[in-house]
Enzyme design. Structure first.
Site, mmCIF file in Angstrom:
data_model
loop_
_atom_site.group_PDB
_atom_site.id
_atom_site.type_symbol
_atom_site.label_atom_id
_atom_site.label_comp_id
_atom_site.label_asym_id
_atom_site.label_seq_id
_atom_site.Cartn_x
_atom_site.Cartn_y
_atom_site.Cartn_z
ATOM 1 N N GLN A 52 0.797 -1.217 0.000
ATOM 2 C CA GLN A 52 0.000 0.000 0.000
ATOM 3 C C GLN A 52 0.839 1.280 0.000
ATOM 4 O OE1 GLN A 52 -2.666 -1.871 3.200
ATOM 5 N NE2 GLN A 52 -4.093 -0.548 2.138
ATOM 6 N N ARG A 109 3.702 0.002 12.992
ATOM 7 C CA ARG A 109 3.412 -1.308 12.412
ATOM 8 C C ARG A 109 3.544 -1.223 10.898
ATOM 9 N NH1 ARG A 109 -1.997 -3.757 10.781
ATOM 10 N NH2 ARG A 109 -1.198 -5.640 9.817
ATOM 11 N N HIS A 154 1.130 -9.218 4.526
ATOM 12 C CA HIS A 154 -0.053 -8.359 4.493
ATOM 13 C C HIS A 154 -0.580 -8.355 3.048
ATOM 14 C CE1 HIS A 154 -2.190 -4.761 6.499
ATOM 15 N NE2 HIS A 154 -2.767 -4.893 5.312
ATOM 16 N N ASN A 199 -1.576 -10.913 8.193
ATOM 17 C CA ASN A 199 -2.631 -9.926 8.398
ATOM 18 C C ASN A 199 -3.956 -10.443 7.854
ATOM 19 O OD1 ASN A 199 -3.543 -7.075 8.984
ATOM 20 N ND2 ASN A 199 -4.079 -7.199 6.812
ATOM 21 N N GLU A 200 -4.961 -10.488 8.729
ATOM 22 C CA GLU A 200 -6.345 -10.753 8.340
ATOM 23 C C GLU A 200 -6.541 -11.944 7.412
ATOM 24 O OE1 GLU A 200 -7.862 -7.064 6.780
ATOM 25 O OE2 GLU A 200 -8.206 -6.293 8.784
ATOM 26 N N ASN A 340 -7.720 -5.949 14.020
ATOM 27 C CA ASN A 340 -8.019 -4.753 13.233
ATOM 28 C C ASN A 340 -9.501 -4.485 13.408
ATOM 29 O OD1 ASN A 340 -5.412 -4.855 12.365
ATOM 30 N ND2 ASN A 340 -5.873 -5.567 10.288
ATOM 31 N N TYR A 342 -12.685 -1.697 12.899
ATOM 32 C CA TYR A 342 -13.175 -0.452 12.323
ATOM 33 C C TYR A 342 -14.651 -0.218 12.602
ATOM 34 C CZ TYR A 342 -8.930 -0.305 9.426
ATOM 35 O OH TYR A 342 -7.636 -0.263 8.981
ATOM 36 N N GLU A 418 -5.099 -2.098 13.961
ATOM 37 C CA GLU A 418 -5.607 -1.088 13.015
ATOM 38 C C GLU A 418 -6.922 -0.544 13.529
ATOM 39 O OE1 GLU A 418 -6.136 -2.297 8.876
ATOM 40 O OE2 GLU A 418 -4.245 -3.418 8.937
ATOM 41 N N TRP A 467 -4.745 3.317 11.608
ATOM 42 C CA TRP A 467 -4.625 3.100 10.174
ATOM 43 C C TRP A 467 -5.126 4.375 9.516
ATOM 44 C CZ3 TRP A 467 -2.342 -0.593 7.317
ATOM 45 C CH2 TRP A 467 -2.478 -0.463 5.931
ATOM 46 N N GLU A 474 -5.611 1.923 -1.386
ATOM 47 C CA GLU A 474 -6.642 1.229 -0.617
ATOM 48 C C GLU A 474 -7.209 0.065 -1.451
ATOM 49 O OE1 GLU A 474 -7.462 1.038 2.490
ATOM 50 O OE2 GLU A 474 -9.136 -0.264 2.002
ATOM 51 N N TRP A 475 -6.354 -0.881 -1.795
ATOM 52 C CA TRP A 475 -6.730 -2.110 -2.491
ATOM 53 C C TRP A 475 -7.669 -1.827 -3.669
ATOM 54 C CZ3 TRP A 475 -2.896 -4.828 -1.044
ATOM 55 C CH2 TRP A 475 -2.433 -4.812 0.269
ATOM 56 N N PHE A 483 -7.295 7.110 4.233
ATOM 57 C CA PHE A 483 -7.305 6.798 5.670
ATOM 58 C C PHE A 483 -6.208 7.534 6.434
ATOM 59 C CE2 PHE A 483 -9.847 3.071 4.487
ATOM 60 C CZ PHE A 483 -10.630 2.856 5.616
HETATM 61 C C1 BGC Z 1 -6.432 -3.864 5.986
HETATM 62 C C2 BGC Z 1 -5.748 -2.656 5.402
HETATM 63 C C3 BGC Z 1 -6.784 -1.738 4.769
HETATM 64 C C4 BGC Z 1 -7.745 -1.288 5.857
HETATM 65 C C5 BGC Z 1 -8.818 -0.310 5.391
HETATM 66 C C6 BGC Z 1 -7.708 -3.549 6.738
HETATM 67 O O1 BGC Z 1 -8.616 -4.563 6.521
HETATM 68 O O2 BGC Z 1 -5.541 -4.600 6.786
HETATM 69 O O3 BGC Z 1 -4.793 -3.081 4.491
HETATM 70 O O4 BGC Z 1 -6.233 -0.680 4.093
HETATM 71 O O5 BGC Z 1 -8.403 -2.418 6.376
HETATM 72 O O6 BGC Z 1 -9.667 -0.899 4.480
#
Ligand code: BGC
Length: 528
Positions: A52, A109, A154, A199-200, A340, A342, A418, A467, A474-475, A483
């Site tokens: 990223q 991180r 990741h 990661n995830e 992580n 959100y 995150e 994060w 952002e993928w 972010f």
């Molecule tokens: C991921 C990050 C991503 C963030 C926001 C997380 O799921 O680890 O790579 O940018 O979410 O979408």
């Protein structure tokens, strides 16, 4: 002339509104929180990942990754963006470390690009320049008193492993991952005290093999119409291989490195919180099932030695089994849990005939635990909208998810690896709209207050990472979703501090999250 006047008027109004907001915000109902209220030694950091931010995708001997190839496939990423240059962190890492140092964080991180240090995985040699790059990052962090908190994987996998044997779908990945981990421990372990393996895995297996929106883009109906894939089986297989890869890497660390190097190892999962959509027992059970199917799927095997019973009951023999040797290998293969977090979603049950009529074909599926998630109840969102369709602002979810983890996995140290906010898209947004990110400050303040409540109830939380340090790739959303605490200008890659930088560094340096002390009106004028 009118136009100039209009602009001036807008600026003045904008300053007044901002000041009004600050006053309102600082006298808001929420308790003021202080850094000193968090436990001794608590890590406050920022988080990023290699693909990223790094760019330099073909430089200094790096091999291609699955994301290099995927993002170069037309139509996969919004605006066909890619990570070729990203934030050019590969060349600007010193500047970025300076930004963190001036913020006042005590941890950072980041992840290691597997293909930068092992361009062909186990099928080729070590890339000394890649090792050198991460050595420079680690050394420069430590020089400034910033603890490196390193994730090995990741999302970005050497493409050769995907092509040779199908990446995470093959048991061969375990041998490759352990090889990668060994190089990491040998090269960096004298200085890195916090490792996370993957990661995830619960998110990337969903995206890669259920929805087909991450490489290798596999899926099958009703989840999607990809040319390859089996959404009922592949995510379970990929997760199985990921968990065993993790456990083997931890085994290696514990037997050969931990005593000498004195570090710890964990894994990171994506951890939404779930609430019942309706005030009904079936939805309450479905919300519990969601936690089991999405979060305990990762941690139950690593803590207790097997998949959650909630999953076995529904998936039966479709869920892979661990042999007895594997069970003893995976059980207890964690020093800490990385989360992580959100957002929170509502959950609707799809298992009983009365409820399931209202479910989509995807929700009505065993692999999902016969449930469906949504952010809306009667058209009303569970929290304020953000720039991500499934991320809503629900601070109470932070307290609840930490409570859940504490109860399900007593005595496990936790890190919030995150937590972050991206603003909803705004038409014709100008630079100052991005820089005046009061909503981001409000988000972090509320989530930190919720985290503090969980800590006061006894959760052993040891760190919190925002994060992200800066806007980045952002993928599938490319660069449109931001972010970062720092705004990154795409044309010049200049890093520009958003208001939240001042807020976060005030919190870190002066121990307070009230805003009136932290941000003067002058600060605001400078920003706009
Ligand atoms: C991921 C990050 C991503 C963030 C926001 C997380 O799921 O680890 O790579 O940018 O979410 O979408």
């Amino acid at each position: 002339m009118m136009k100039v006047l209009d602009t001036k008027l807008c600026l003045v109004l904008s300053v007044l509104c901002s000041v009004h907001f600050l006053v309102q915000f600082s006298h808001g109902g929420e308790d003021t929180i202080h850094r000193s209220q968090f436990p001794e030694g608590f890590l406050f950091g920022t988080s990023t990942s290699s693909y990223q931010i790094e760019g330099a995708y073909l430089e200094d001997g790096k091999g291609l990754t699955n994301w290099d190839v995927f993002s170069h496939t037309p139509g996969k990423i919004k605006h066909n963006d890619n990570g070729d240059i990203a934030d050019d962190h590969y060349h600007r890492y010193l500047e970025d470390i300076e930004l963190m140092s001036s913020l006042g964080v005590n941890a950072y991180r980041f992840s290691i690009s597997w293909a930068r240090i092992l361009p062909r995985g186990i099928y080729g040699g070590i890339n000394a320049k890649g090792i050198m790059f991460y050595n420079k990052i680690i050394d420069n962090l430590l020089l400034r008193g910033i603890e490196p908190f390193v994730t090995m994987h990741h999302h970005d996998l050497p493409q050769e492993l995907e092509e040779r044997y199908g990446g995470w779908l093959s048991p061969l990945i375990k041998r490759d991952f352990v090889h990668f981990a060994k190089i990491c421990f040998e090269s960096f372990g004298d200085r890195v005290k916090y490792w996370t393996t993957i990661n995830e895995p619960n998110l990337f297996t969903e995206m890669a093999y259920v929805r087909g929106t991450y490489p290798p883009g596999h899926c099958s109906p009703p989840f999607g119409n990809c040319s390859v894939g089996n959404s009922d089986a592949e995510p379970l297989i990929a997760m199985h291989n990921a968990l065993l890869s993790h456990a083997m890497a931890v085994h290696l660390y514990r037997n050969h490195f931990q005593a000498k190097q004195g570090g710890t190892v964990g894994i990171i999962a994506n951890t939404f919180m779930y609430e019942p959509l309706r005030d009904e027992e079936c939805d309450r059970l479905a919300a519990d099932r969601a936690l089991a199917f999405i979060i305990a799927w990762v941690f139950d095997p690593l803590v207790f030695g097997d998949y959650p019973i909630e999953m076995r009951n529904i998936l039966g023999s479709r869920l892979p089994r661990f042999s007895s040797n594997e069970k003893s290998l995976i059980k207890g293969s964690l020093d800490f849990i990385g989360m992580n977090h959100y957002s929170t979603l509502y959950v609707k049950d799809c298992s009983c005939s009365a409820c399931s009529s209202a479910c989509s074909p995807a929700g009505d599926h065993a692999i999902r635990g016969f449930l469906e998630t949504t952010g809306f109840r009667d058209g009303i969102p569970i929290g304020d909208l953000t720039g991500m369709p499934r991320f809503f602002v629900v601070p109470r979810g932070m307290e609840k998810i930490v409570d859940y983890m504490k109860t399900r996995y007593p005595n496990m140290p936790l890190f919030i690896t995150e937590n972050g906010y991206s603003a909803p898209p705004k038409q014709d947004a100008a630079l100052h709209d991005f820089l005046q990110d009061f909503d981001r400050m409000k988000f972090h303040k509320a989530y930190l207050a919720a985290l503090l409540r969980a800590i006061r109830k006894g959760a052993d939380v040891r760190g919190y990472f925002i994060w992200s340090l800066m806007d980045n790739f952002e993928w599938v959303d490319g660069y449109g979703t931001r972010f970062g605490l720092y705004y990154v200008k795409r044309q010049t890659l200049e890093r520009i501090p958003k208001i939240s930088v001042k807020w976060f560094s005030s919190f870190l340096n002066f121990s307070t999250l009230t805003l009136e002390n932290d941000l003067s009106k002058q600060d605001l004028k400078e920003q706009i």
